[in-house]
Design an enzyme around this catalytic site. Structure first.
Site, PDB file in Angstrom:
ATOM      1  N   LYS A  49       0.944  -1.200   0.044  1.00 35.20           N
ATOM      2  CA  LYS A  49      -0.038   0.072  -0.061  1.00 35.20           C
ATOM      3  C   LYS A  49       0.994   1.321  -0.011  1.00 35.20           C
ATOM      4  O   LYS A  49       2.014   1.261   0.785  1.00 35.20           O
ATOM      5  CB  LYS A  49      -0.909  -0.150   1.189  1.00 35.20           C
ATOM      6  CG  LYS A  49      -1.998   1.121   1.333  1.00 35.20           C
ATOM      7  CD  LYS A  49      -2.886   0.788   2.523  1.00 35.20           C
ATOM      8  CE  LYS A  49      -4.054   1.802   2.686  1.00 35.20           C
ATOM      9  NZ  LYS A  49      -4.686   1.550   4.020  1.00 35.20           N
ATOM     10  N   SER A  62      -9.517  -0.602   7.455  1.00 29.74           N
ATOM     11  CA  SER A  62      -9.075  -0.549   6.155  1.00 29.74           C
ATOM     12  C   SER A  62      -8.454  -1.779   5.264  1.00 29.74           C
ATOM     13  O   SER A  62      -7.857  -1.692   4.146  1.00 29.74           O
ATOM     14  CB  SER A  62      -8.126   0.462   5.917  1.00 29.74           C
ATOM     15  OG  SER A  62      -8.839   1.579   5.852  1.00 29.74           O
ATOM     16  N   SER A 107      -9.635   1.714   3.152  1.00 31.79           N
ATOM     17  CA  SER A 107      -8.765   2.718   2.231  1.00 31.79           C
ATOM     18  C   SER A 107      -7.759   1.788   1.537  1.00 31.79           C
ATOM     19  O   SER A 107      -7.438   2.102   0.502  1.00 31.79           O
ATOM     20  CB  SER A 107      -7.922   3.380   3.207  1.00 31.79           C
ATOM     21  OG  SER A 107      -7.090   2.991   3.841  1.00 31.79           O
TER      22      SER A 107
HETATM   23  N1  GLN Z   1     -12.793   3.913   6.730  1.00 32.52           N
HETATM   24  C1  GLN Z   1     -12.419   4.295   7.953  1.00 32.52           C
HETATM   25  C2  GLN Z   1     -11.775   5.888   7.825  1.00 32.52           C
HETATM   26  O1  GLN Z   1     -12.208   6.473   6.908  1.00 32.52           O
HETATM   27  C3  GLN Z   1     -11.062   3.353   8.228  1.00 32.52           C
HETATM   28  C4  GLN Z   1      -9.985   3.765   7.687  1.00 32.52           C
HETATM   29  C5  GLN Z   1      -8.515   2.829   7.798  1.00 32.52           C
HETATM   30  O2  GLN Z   1      -8.900   1.819   8.477  1.00 32.52           O
HETATM   31  N2  GLN Z   1      -7.804   3.312   7.598  1.00 32.52           N
HETATM   32  O3  GLN Z   1     -11.490   6.216   8.652  1.00 32.52           O
END
Ligand code: GLN
Length: 487
Positions: free
Chosen positions: A81, A180, A156
């Site tokens: 990532k 994420s 994400s």
């Molecule tokens: N969707 C969650 C957020 O927007 C989690 C994101 C993540 O785990 N990096 O913060």
């Protein structure tokens, strides 16, 4: 040479082919580069593709294999990532503010994988600074779901999940602050594991919310997750929250027996508004576990409905502090607009950050500000403690908990971008594990209207063994992980 079909290759499968001399790492890597060339314009899972570096690493891997010194991941193509620092390879967090930033050092996870002889094929797209659930917050472009290119891959870590599902790499590393790794794994029909907080070093992971962030594997199956976790887990003096202790061999957890395993089903994870097709698939999965001899019963984690509120105070608060470093001076984007120091700082941040990142910084700054701190941040930490205690209590009775990973399957691009709250709801079932710091995994557990459904297992701190055992047994009893998108 054996013909390589990238979509079909697991870490263990690749190991056999490489060690048996059926293919070289250069050939294997080239097959993945060809696959990326063929489909990347429709999937768009990469911010940067690194074919030159990959072939160089593959060459070195072949020498190592020939000399009989191969490790579990030697010569196998993977994606990281794009919020993990890679020396000499751009690391952008899918943000304008880090566009073109080339780190002078490697994240510990990259170092560990390179030491294993891994092959980096590129860096995966994400929601800017890992804030989002659809990869639509990437400043560059959204990634598409390999099962339906008009739908999101989740986020994400949408790039890594889509890349694994589409066969653009054998495995990937994602990061998980509130879901994420697991949510995109669920939406793309692959396996995503968020380890215990502190099991995998965060050194070189660009910080979003430091008390929640954790790196973990995204793979085609649970066996691969165990192999990759073996390579990246362990104490790192460069991460002050890294756990100092022995790391077991996670492969040993891959038995197929869950007779007598105590499985809890927390009733708060079956909420109104959940897609009926998702609930059906999860209920069937739970029946499968019971039929396999697990002792399944309902349980309760009463503070679950507050987890999202806690998350959306704690995560933005930490983000507002962590993102203060992007000032246009030390690295990354710097405005061209003339002005004094304060003007430049403001312009850099206004031009460099996207709308969701700005929203988080404002929420976090507000929650931490004098006069509001006690009402918001401090209160959130108190509720966080209660949530942790509830898990601790429930895990005295159960080995693992099961739930849906996400309340819905992959949704169409653009469907939730207008309403941040609707987007935030994607993570209701995943955030509690981050808040408590416990490990959790998502495995494919059914299809709903042609789209994958993910089943989540949670376990107590450092009980990755139990988690992998339960997930692997379930997976081996079902066919869901073998289904592939038709690209
Ligand atoms: N969707 C969650 C957020 O927007 C989690 C994101 C993540 O785990 N990096 O913060």
């Amino acid at each position: 040479m054996t013909r390589v079909v990238p979509q079909n290759i697991t870490v263990r499968g690749a190991r056999e082919l490489l060690d048996g001399g059926d293919v070289s790492s250069v050939e294997l890597t080239q097959a993945f580069i060809d696959r990326i060339d063929a489909i990347e314009s429709s999937v768009k899972s990469f911010v940067t593709v690194t074919p030159g570096l990959a072939l160089e690493q593959a060459c070195a891997a072949d020498e190592r294999i020939d000399s009989g010194n191969a490790a579990a991941l030697t010569g196998i193509p993977m994606q990281l990532k794009d919020n993990m620092a890679t020396r000499g390879v751009a690391t952008t967090c899918s943000s304008r503010i880090l566009e073109g930033f080339i780190p002078p050092y490697d994240a510990t996870v990259a170092t560990k994988l390179y030491e294993e002889g891994a092959v980096l094929v590129g860096k995966g797209n994400l929601d800017e600074f890992a804030m989002g659930s659809s990869t639509e917050n990437s400043a560059f472009f959204p990634t598409r779901n390999p099962w339906d290119l008009d739908r999101v891959p989740g986020g994400s870590s949408g790039g890594p999940a889509a890349a694994v599902a589409a066969g653009e790499c054998v495995y990937a590393l994602g990061s998980d602050t509130g879901g994420s790794i697991r949510q995109p794994a669920a939406l793309c029909g692959v396996v995503g594991l968020k380890p215990t907080y502190g099991l995998v070093s965060r050194y070189g992971l660009v910080a979003f919310a430091s008390s929640l962030d954790q790196i973990g594997p995204i793979t085609k199956d649970v066996g691969d997750a165990a192999h990759v976790l073996n390579a990246i887990a362990g104490h790192d003096p460069r991460d002050s929250t890294s756990i100092d202790g022995d790391v077991p061999d996670y492969k040993k957890a891959l038995t197929e027996d869950i007779k007598g395993l105590r499985v809890g089903v927390p009733k708060e994870y079956f909420v109104e508004g959940m897609e009926p097709g998702v609930e059906d698939a999860i209920r069937r999965a739970i029946d499968t576990l019971a039929a396999m001899g697990a002792v399944v019963s309902e349980t309760s984690l009463p503070s679950t409905p507050y987890a999202m509120a806690v998350y959306y105070i704690v995560a933005p608060s930490e983000a507002s502090a962590n993102l203060a470093r992007y000032d246009g001076v030390k690295y990354g984007y710097s405005t061209d607009t003339p002005g004094n120091m304060w003007d430049s700082l403001e312009d850099t941040r206004r031009e460099g950050f996207g709308p969701e990142v700005k929203r988080r910084i404002m929420i976090g700054t507000y929650a931490l500000s004098a006069g509001y701190y006690d009402a918001w941040y401090k209160k959130a930490l108190q509720v966080r403690t209660i949530i942790r205690q509830e898990f601790r209590q429930v895990f005295q009775e159960f080995d693992v908990l099961v739930s849906p990973t996400s309340p819905s399957v992959a949704f169409p691009l653009g469907d939730k971008t207008a309403d941040p709250y609707m987007m935030y709801l994607n993570d209701v079932f995943t955030q509690p594990a981050n808040i408590a710091g416990i490990p959790a995994i998502s495995v494919p557990a059914g299809m709903c209207d042609g789209l994958p459904v993910g089943l989540q297992f949670m376990a107590s701190h450092l009980q990755e063994g139990k988690l992998l055992r339960a997930a692997h047994a379930y997976e081996q009893a079902t066919e869901w992980h073998t289904l592939q998108p038709d690209l």
